[in-house]
Design a protein around this motif. Structure first.
Motif, mmCIF file in Angstrom:
data_model
loop_
_atom_site.group_PDB
_atom_site.id
_atom_site.type_symbol
_atom_site.label_atom_id
_atom_site.label_comp_id
_atom_site.label_asym_id
_atom_site.label_seq_id
_atom_site.Cartn_x
_atom_site.Cartn_y
_atom_site.Cartn_z
ATOM 1 N N MET A 45 1.960 -4.245 -32.699
ATOM 2 C CA MET A 45 1.571 -3.542 -33.917
ATOM 3 C C MET A 45 2.784 -3.059 -34.691
ATOM 4 O O MET A 45 2.670 -2.569 -35.806
ATOM 5 N N THR B 286 4.287 -3.761 -42.639
ATOM 6 C CA THR B 286 2.969 -4.334 -42.487
ATOM 7 C C THR B 286 2.910 -5.721 -43.110
ATOM 8 O O THR B 286 3.245 -5.898 -44.267
ATOM 9 N N THR C 139 -3.405 6.612 -40.913
ATOM 10 C CA THR C 139 -3.529 5.163 -40.815
ATOM 11 C C THR C 139 -2.875 4.659 -39.537
ATOM 12 O O THR C 139 -3.458 3.872 -38.788
ATOM 13 N N LEU D 101 -4.855 2.886 -36.401
ATOM 14 C CA LEU D 101 -4.556 1.532 -35.940
ATOM 15 C C LEU D 101 -4.169 1.530 -34.465
ATOM 16 O O LEU D 101 -4.581 0.652 -33.699
ATOM 17 N N TYR E 53 -5.776 -0.262 -31.205
ATOM 18 C CA TYR E 53 -4.905 -1.080 -30.364
ATOM 19 C C TYR E 53 -5.001 -0.653 -28.900
ATOM 20 O O TYR E 53 -5.120 -1.492 -27.993
ATOM 21 N N PHE F 286 -6.459 -5.908 -37.841
ATOM 22 C CA PHE F 286 -6.842 -4.687 -37.132
ATOM 23 C C PHE F 286 -7.502 -3.681 -38.063
ATOM 24 O O PHE F 286 -8.193 -2.767 -37.604
ATOM 25 N N ALA F 287 -7.300 -3.847 -39.347
ATOM 26 C CA ALA F 287 -8.014 -2.987 -40.289
ATOM 27 C C ALA F 287 -9.515 -3.220 -40.199
ATOM 28 O O ALA F 287 -10.312 -2.288 -40.371
ATOM 29 N N PHE G 30 -10.750 -1.327 -37.254
ATOM 30 C CA PHE G 30 -10.758 0.095 -37.609
ATOM 31 C C PHE G 30 -11.988 0.435 -38.444
ATOM 32 O O PHE G 30 -12.704 1.411 -38.171
ATOM 33 N N GLY H 105 -2.318 -8.484 -40.905
ATOM 34 C CA GLY H 105 -2.686 -7.233 -40.256
ATOM 35 C C GLY H 105 -3.076 -7.402 -38.809
ATOM 36 O O GLY H 105 -3.494 -6.444 -38.160
#
Length: 492
Positions: free
Chosen positions: A146, A171, A187, A191, A195, A259-260, A263, A354
């Protein structure tokens, strides 16, 4: 020089945090009495001392980071941390009885490979290495998954140093300016919560499927981070277990999605985020479609006796390479050339922006195709208005499209230059091209002399440094790193 002092101050903080991660392999070493504890003690001490010195000397220059600082910090962190990470490796391989010796070039390559989640290795005899050395290799992969910068962002506001500009530089993806929560710290925490959750689920699944606790931890780190380091020379062929392979496939697919989306799905308690994401749909379609195509190809050419066997090996290895993980369960380099070349091609663009994967990212490929289609329409209807749309009719602005085109031009040019340099050093075309592609896409194994059944140990120092540069450029998506070498950057 004075303008870089705030960056060096933050670098000192990062080094202090990074030194703390060596406590993990140090603990494994003490528990298993593998003889490497002293090496990690030295690594921790030297790294912490360097970080503390930088922080103390530059603490008077602390200020809010500017865009220029963000790019510079990302560059020095991703190129500097692997240098400190080599300390335990160099001490073990050059002082332990029976160890083969290791140059700084090779050690730095191995650590850059880990932190960039490329996981191209030049080490052999992994099964005989101390547990702590293998743990250190994969822990770097997990941290790089990440981005160690994102972890630092959650701490910086407490120290009076904001992290938004660092986040934008770190990012990946062309739409990276959007935030999931109003505050960048939240944020980063959100994330990492996702993870950690996925990591825990993967660890328990591997353990339940029959891996030892240590192997489950090691392969959890590299599965979730989409990096292919293993504690066994045979990689997943060591277990020869369809269940373990299936678990790996599921988590590699999960880690290959933005990964957004994970989330947002958790926040909204709905799977609608995945359904509404065109990039995720294309990702799953291309990866599974590629696996199906390769399985049929292997079956047709009689590589395996049954379609079931062909499907099993095709699914695992295609998903592994397409997601830029780099695991192998068989020597797919021995398959008919079409299959491994297709897999290498898929690794160039399949993973989502991402995600923890490498390559140019699926969103760029989709935008490029849509832009090409728009130009075809305009060639027939010059006065037509045909905006590029994606995801629920969202119109993509010209600035993003130009950025994608610029990235693709630099991506192709960089691959061409590095490949020509590799060829000029005496490598055969297949090895040269695949090594560059695997490095730039952060995939790991290539073809030829760097295929899944071999390592990068056959490369000389010049070729190794070219691959190291390729890994860094690929992980930081070219522009973030190349901008540091322009006059314009240093004049601002």
């Amino acid at each position: 020089m004075l303008k870089t002092l705030p960056v060096l101050n933050v670098l000192g903080i990062v080094l202090l945090l990074f030194s703390g991660t060596m406590l993990v392999p140090l603990s494994f070493s003490l528990y298993n009495a593998d003889g490497a504890a002293t090496h990690f003690g030295w690594g921790l001490g030297v790294t912490a001392a360097a970080g503390l010195l930088l922080y103390v000397v530059t603490r008077g220059a602390r200020r809010e980071l500017q865009p220029r600082d963000g790019f510079l910090l990302v560059g020095v962190v991703w190129s500097g941390l692997p240098a400190f990470a080599t300390i335990p490796l160099l001490l073990y391989f050059n002082t332990a009885a029976g160890a083969p010796g290791l140059s700084f070039t090779d050690a730095y390559f191995e650590m850059v490979s880990g932190l960039t989640t490329t996981c191209a290795t030049l080490l052999e005899g992994l099964d005989a290495l101390p547990v702590s050395i293998n743990v250190w290799r994969v822990l770097l992969v997990w941290l790089g998954g990440m981005g160690i910068i994102v972890l630092t962002i959650a701490i910086l506001p407490l120290l009076g140093v904001g992290g938004m500009q660092v986040y934008k530089a770190e990012t990946p993806g062309p739409l990276k300016d959007s935030k999931l929560t109003p505050r960048i710290t939240e944020t980063a925490k959100g994330l990492y919560a996702v993870y950690l959750g996925i990591s825990a689920a993967c660890f328990l699944a591997y353990r339940a499927a029959g891996m030892s606790w240590t192997d489950a931890f090691i392969h959890m780190c590299t599965t979730v981070a989409l990096g292919g380091f293993s504690s066994h020379d045979a990689s997943f062929g060591y277990w020869n277990s369809p269940l373990i392979e299936l678990i790996a496939v599921c988590f590699m697919l999960v880690a290959g999605i933005n990964f957004a989306m994970h989330f947002l799905a958790l926040k909204r308690r709905s799977l609608r985020a995945y359904v509404d994401c065109p990039e995720a749909r294309w990702f799953v379609t291309m990866v599974l479609g590629g696996a199906l195509l390769v399985s049929l190809y292997l079956w047709q050419f009689g590589v395996y006796d049954s379609y079931r066997e062909s499907a099993r090996y095709a699914l695992f290895n295609v998903v592994s390479i397409a997601t830029t993980t780099g695991y192998s369960s068989v020597d797919y380099g021995a398959w008919p050339l079409f299959a491994p070349l297709l897999m290498l091609l898929l690794s160039s663009f399949c993973t989502c922006a991402g995600s923890t994967g490498g390559g140019i990212k699926m969103i760029r490929a989709v935008l490029l195709i849509k832009q090409a289609r728009r130009e075809l329409v305009r060639s027939v209807h010059p006065r037509s208005v045909a905006p590029v749309r994606i995801g629920g009719g969202q119109v993509i602005g010209s600035q993003v499209l130009f950025s994608v085109l610029a990235f693709m031009a630099m991506y192709g040019t960089t691959i061409l230059i590095l490949t020509m340099l590799m060829l000029s050093s005496g490598l055969d075309p297949v090895t040269a091209f695949s090594a560059v592609m695997a490095s730039m896409n952060n995939t790991g194994p290539g073809l030829g002399n760097v295929g899944p059944a071999t390592t990068y140990a056959s490369l000389n120092d010049f070729q190794t440094w070219l691959c190291t540069i390729g890994m860094l450029l690929g992980r930081l998506e070219l522009l973030t790193l190349l901008v540091l070498f322009t006059r314009m950057f240093w004049r601002t």
